[in-house]
Design an enzyme around this catalytic site. Structure first.
Site, PDB file in Angstrom:
ATOM      1  N   TYR A  99       1.118  -5.567  -6.315  1.00 52.49           N
ATOM      2  CA  TYR A  99       1.996  -4.635  -5.591  1.00 52.49           C
ATOM      3  C   TYR A  99       1.264  -3.341  -5.261  1.00 52.49           C
ATOM      4  O   TYR A  99       1.314  -2.861  -4.123  1.00 52.49           O
ATOM      5  CB  TYR A  99       3.227  -4.359  -6.452  1.00 52.49           C
ATOM      6  N   SER A 110       6.482   3.202   1.306  1.00 55.02           N
ATOM      7  CA  SER A 110       5.476   2.789   0.335  1.00 55.02           C
ATOM      8  C   SER A 110       6.126   2.820  -1.051  1.00 55.02           C
ATOM      9  O   SER A 110       7.226   2.312  -1.239  1.00 55.02           O
ATOM     10  CB  SER A 110       4.257   3.719   0.421  1.00 55.02           C
ATOM     11  N   LYS A 119       0.296  -1.569  -1.684  1.00 57.17           N
ATOM     12  CA  LYS A 119       0.792  -0.229  -1.357  1.00 57.17           C
ATOM     13  C   LYS A 119      -0.355   0.774  -1.179  1.00 57.17           C
ATOM     14  O   LYS A 119      -0.286   1.634  -0.297  1.00 57.17           O
ATOM     15  CB  LYS A 119       1.764   0.259  -2.437  1.00 57.17           C
TER      16      LYS A 119
END
Length: 293
Positions: free
Chosen positions: A162, A148, A166
């Site tokens: 992003y 991650s 994640k």
């Protein structure tokens, strides 16, 4: 699916050699993880969109199998897992590492690019893990490692796509852990801080096209700062790869691993912030039950 009691699988069990299946092994952190696993005496299935580039990056080794894999394609994932089984007969450690980075302010990231980010860094690990789980369940053993980011713990400007991917992959991996634990399968989420990988290179990072004047100055400053950081990150990916080899040997790997001193700081800051937020309106929060409850 090939069963785990093939001669190859039995030989691996006898020698203690584990089979590592690593996505995104053609460059960056995936290459370092593959090299570390081979150096530790394990067999490695190293995957990427171009198997030839994977072999060139990792180096020839009799215990290496390079396989084509686009993690956004479930059929590719199933074929890659089958190739691993055909060669080695089992999978002991699955490393979901493949990724990219669409950076920019939310209003300026196109819906197509936002979805592309989610497809790679959230649905990608899900596709590969879904293909691998029947093998791991049959073995009643295995470790699913999901790379991650500290952006999966704390969001920030320019990180909306992003971080969304994640945060999503962290929720999935944390929820998966108790589902598969009864089968002897462990799950570990790795949150790296800034490592000197290729994530900030043009091959991995795409910046949103500036279209809104209100963001223009901050966009220019942020892009310049991140480009200047490329190649100067403090984290050593080879050391992280070695750490993952050590953690994978534990009977009970941690659910989360903070990778890097900056990641430890993010963990601590996030924990403190959550506690402060819980305390800030504790009385109001705690008095929301039905009156007859």
């Amino acid at each position: 699916m090939t069963e785990q009691n093939t001669p190859a699988a039995q030989a691996n069990n006898t020698t203690g050699k584990k089979v590592w299946f690593i996505t995104g092994a053609g460059r960056g952190m995936g290459t370092d993880i593959a090299k570390a696993a081979l150096a530790a005496g394990h067999a490695v299935v190293a995957t990427g969109r171009n198997p030839q580039k994977v072999t060139e990056a990792v180096g020839d080794n009799e215990d290496l199998l390079a396989v084509k894999l686009d993690v956004t394609d479930p059929a590719d994932a199933a074929a890659a897992i089958q190739a691993a089984m055909d060669r080695f007969g089992r999978i002991d450690v699955l490393v979901n590492n493949a990724g990219n980075f669409y950076a920019g302010f939310f209003e300026e990231i196109t819906p197509e690019d936002f979805r592309a980010q989610i497809e790679t860094t959230m649905f990608g690990p899900m596709n590969v893990t879904r293909a691998a789980l029947p093998v791991l369940r049959a073995q009643r053993s295995g470790l699913v490692v999901t790379i991650s980011s500290t952006a999966g713990l704390a969001g920030g400007e320019f990180l909306s796509a992003y971080s969304a991917s994640k945060f999503g992959v962290e929720g999935w991996a944390e929820s998966l852990a108790p589902e598969v634990a009864p089968f002897g399968i462990r799950s570990m989420i790795v949150e790296p801080g800034f490592f000197r990988t290729e994530l900030l290179t043009p091959e991995s990072t795409s910046y949103a096209e500036p279209t809104i004047w209100d963001y223009a100055e901050r966009t220019a400053q942020t892009v310049a700062a991140w480009k200047s950081m490329n190649g100067l990150q403090s984290g050593d990916p080879a050391k992280l790869a070695d750490a993952l080899i050590q953690l994978a040997e534990l009977d009970e790997p941690p659910l989360r691993f903070a990778a890097g001193a900056d990641a430890v700081g993010t963990f601590e800051t996030r924990a403190k912030a959550l506690q402060e937020q819980a305390d800030a309106h504790r009385e109001l929060s705690s008095n929301l039950a039905l009156s007859d409850a």
